[in-house]
Scaffold this motif. Structure first.
Motif, short mmCIF file in Angstrom:
data_model
loop_
_atom_site.label_atom_id
_atom_site.label_comp_id
_atom_site.label_asym_id
_atom_site.label_seq_id
_atom_site.Cartn_x
_atom_site.Cartn_y
_atom_site.Cartn_z
N HIS A 198 0.88 -1.16 0.00
CA HIS A 198 0.00 0.00 0.00
C HIS A 198 0.92 1.22 0.00
O HIS A 198 1.66 1.44 0.96
N VAL A 199 0.85 2.01 -1.07
CA VAL A 199 1.80 3.09 -1.30
C VAL A 199 1.13 4.46 -1.17
O VAL A 199 0.04 4.67 -1.69
N VAL A 200 1.81 5.37 -0.49
CA VAL A 200 1.40 6.78 -0.42
C VAL A 200 2.29 7.60 -1.34
O VAL A 200 3.51 7.47 -1.31
N ILE A 201 1.66 8.43 -2.15
CA ILE A 201 2.39 9.38 -2.99
C ILE A 201 2.13 10.78 -2.46
O ILE A 201 0.96 11.18 -2.30
N PHE A 202 3.19 11.52 -2.17
CA PHE A 202 3.04 12.89 -1.67
C PHE A 202 3.30 13.88 -2.80
O PHE A 202 4.32 13.80 -3.49
N ASP A 203 2.37 14.84 -2.96
CA ASP A 203 2.54 15.88 -3.97
C ASP A 203 2.27 17.24 -3.35
O ASP A 203 1.45 17.35 -2.42
N ASP A 204 2.93 18.26 -3.82
CA ASP A 204 2.73 19.59 -3.26
C ASP A 204 1.42 20.20 -3.73
O ASP A 204 0.73 20.87 -2.96
N VAL A 205 1.05 19.96 -4.99
CA VAL A 205 -0.20 20.52 -5.54
C VAL A 205 -0.87 19.48 -6.44
O VAL A 205 -0.21 18.84 -7.25
N MET A 206 -2.19 19.34 -6.30
CA MET A 206 -2.96 18.54 -7.25
C MET A 206 -3.91 19.47 -7.99
O MET A 206 -4.68 20.20 -7.38
N THR A 207 -3.83 19.41 -9.33
CA THR A 207 -4.69 20.25 -10.15
C THR A 207 -5.62 19.39 -11.01
O THR A 207 -6.78 19.21 -10.70
N SER A 208 -5.09 18.83 -12.05
CA SER A 208 -5.93 18.07 -12.99
C SER A 208 -5.98 16.58 -12.67
O SER A 208 -6.73 15.85 -13.32
N ALA A 215 -0.03 6.47 -10.31
CA ALA A 215 -0.78 5.35 -9.75
C ALA A 215 -0.86 4.19 -10.75
O ALA A 215 -0.76 3.02 -10.37
N ALA A 216 -1.04 4.52 -12.02
CA ALA A 216 -1.10 3.48 -13.05
C ALA A 216 0.22 2.72 -13.12
O ALA A 216 0.24 1.48 -13.21
N VAL A 217 1.33 3.46 -13.07
CA VAL A 217 2.65 2.82 -13.11
C VAL A 217 2.86 1.94 -11.89
O VAL A 217 3.34 0.80 -12.00
N GLY A 224 2.63 -3.85 -9.47
CA GLY A 224 2.27 -4.70 -8.35
C GLY A 224 1.77 -4.04 -7.09
O GLY A 224 1.45 -4.73 -6.12
N ALA A 225 1.70 -2.70 -7.04
CA ALA A 225 1.18 -2.04 -5.84
C ALA A 225 -0.28 -2.43 -5.63
O ALA A 225 -1.06 -2.48 -6.60
N SER A 226 -0.67 -2.70 -4.39
CA SER A 226 -2.04 -3.11 -4.12
C SER A 226 -2.99 -1.93 -4.01
O SER A 226 -4.14 -2.00 -4.44
N ARG A 227 -2.54 -0.84 -3.38
CA ARG A 227 -3.34 0.37 -3.25
C ARG A 227 -2.43 1.59 -3.37
O ARG A 227 -1.25 1.52 -3.00
N VAL A 228 -3.00 2.68 -3.87
CA VAL A 228 -2.25 3.93 -3.99
C VAL A 228 -3.09 5.06 -3.40
O VAL A 228 -4.22 5.30 -3.82
N LEU A 229 -2.52 5.70 -2.41
CA LEU A 229 -3.17 6.82 -1.71
C LEU A 229 -2.35 8.08 -1.94
O LEU A 229 -1.12 8.04 -1.87
#
Length: 246
Positions: free
Chosen positions: A198-208, A216-218, A223-228
């Motif tokens: 279960h992977v967390v991705i941190f971003d400074d800004v989300m726009t589109s 997340a697709a990559v 093999g990642a089970s979940r992406v938050l």
């Protein structure tokens, strides 16, 4: 031991008043009151829901065309007082601001997040060219200072990014989705680190959502089970069409 740092004044990263902390109590209270956790937001992309969307718990866009990521937690609106602070970090290279941004996250969200099942946290990467120009990855500088349980491993170099042929600023969502297609890949040395995780991705800004959706697709293809997603600033609906900020 006495620290000489105590002799030097700090300035609030938001109102710039001199005081002991990087975010003054007044600004911290205002940010806490305005945090997106107090609003009904799409559980998948974090955008504030309209009255019609409330019953579904998701925005129409995520419901009709679900992104690859499973959930998003956003701290504040792009219009909040943190916008200027983030710009100071990214464009004037004030690394100390990363401490203040992470401190704000910790104060407002650390006790509200559900960490159960999360294995790995990593930042949205910069290309090598952009990293050399800026000297640091702003998302990593914030993430590395965010408080998480010891069971969550923070990794800076798992995700890699090709350099974009042109800047994404000003592009519409369709153009951005096309531009970031194939832009991200996994460092071969770390491929096994996300399988079944279960992977967390941190971003400074989300726009589109295009960048985080492609990531997340990559990750899921590998093999990642979940992406938050954990996001510092989320652009409101009306801004997504006129402000396409990386």
């Amino acid at each position: 031991m006495f620290s000489i740092a105590k002799l030097l004044p700090n300035a609030c990263i938001i109102c710039e008043s001199f005081q002991d902390d990087l975010v003054c109590l007044g600004c911290l209270k205002k940010l806490s009151d305005e945090a997106l956790c107090h609003y009904e937001c799409c559980r998948q992309c974090g955008i504030c829901l309209t009255a019609i969307e409330l019953s579904a718990g998701k925005c129409d866009e995520c419901r009709l065309e679900p992104p690859h990521f499973d959930e998003s937690v956003c701290l504040a609106s792009y219009e909040s007082g943190l916008q200027k602070s983030l710009h100071n970090l990214k464009y004037t290279k004030r690394i100390s601001v990363a401490h203040g941004l992470a401190s704000t996250w910790n104060h407002i969200l650390a006790s509200r997040l559900d960490y159960v099942g999360i294995d790995v946290a990593m930042p949205v990467p910069l290309s090598q060219k952009k990293l050399c120009e800026r000297g640091f990855n702003q998302s990593w500088e914030i993430l590395r200072r965010i408080q998480v349980p010891k069971t969550i491993q923070k990794l800076a170099c798992v995700l890699q990014r090709h350099h974009a042929p042109h800047d994404l600023v000003g592009s519409d969502s369709t153009s951005r989705a096309e531009t970031v297609k194939g832009m991200f890949y996994l460092n071969p040395h770390f491929k096994d680190s996300i399988k079944g995780r279960h992977v967390v991705i941190f971003d400074d800004v989300m726009t589109s959502k295009a960048t985080l959706n492609e990531i997340a697709a990559v990750l899921k293809d590998n093999g990642a089970s979940r992406v938050l997603n954990w996001v510092l600033l989320r652009t409101p609906r009306y801004m997504t069409k006129r402000l396409q900020h990386v």
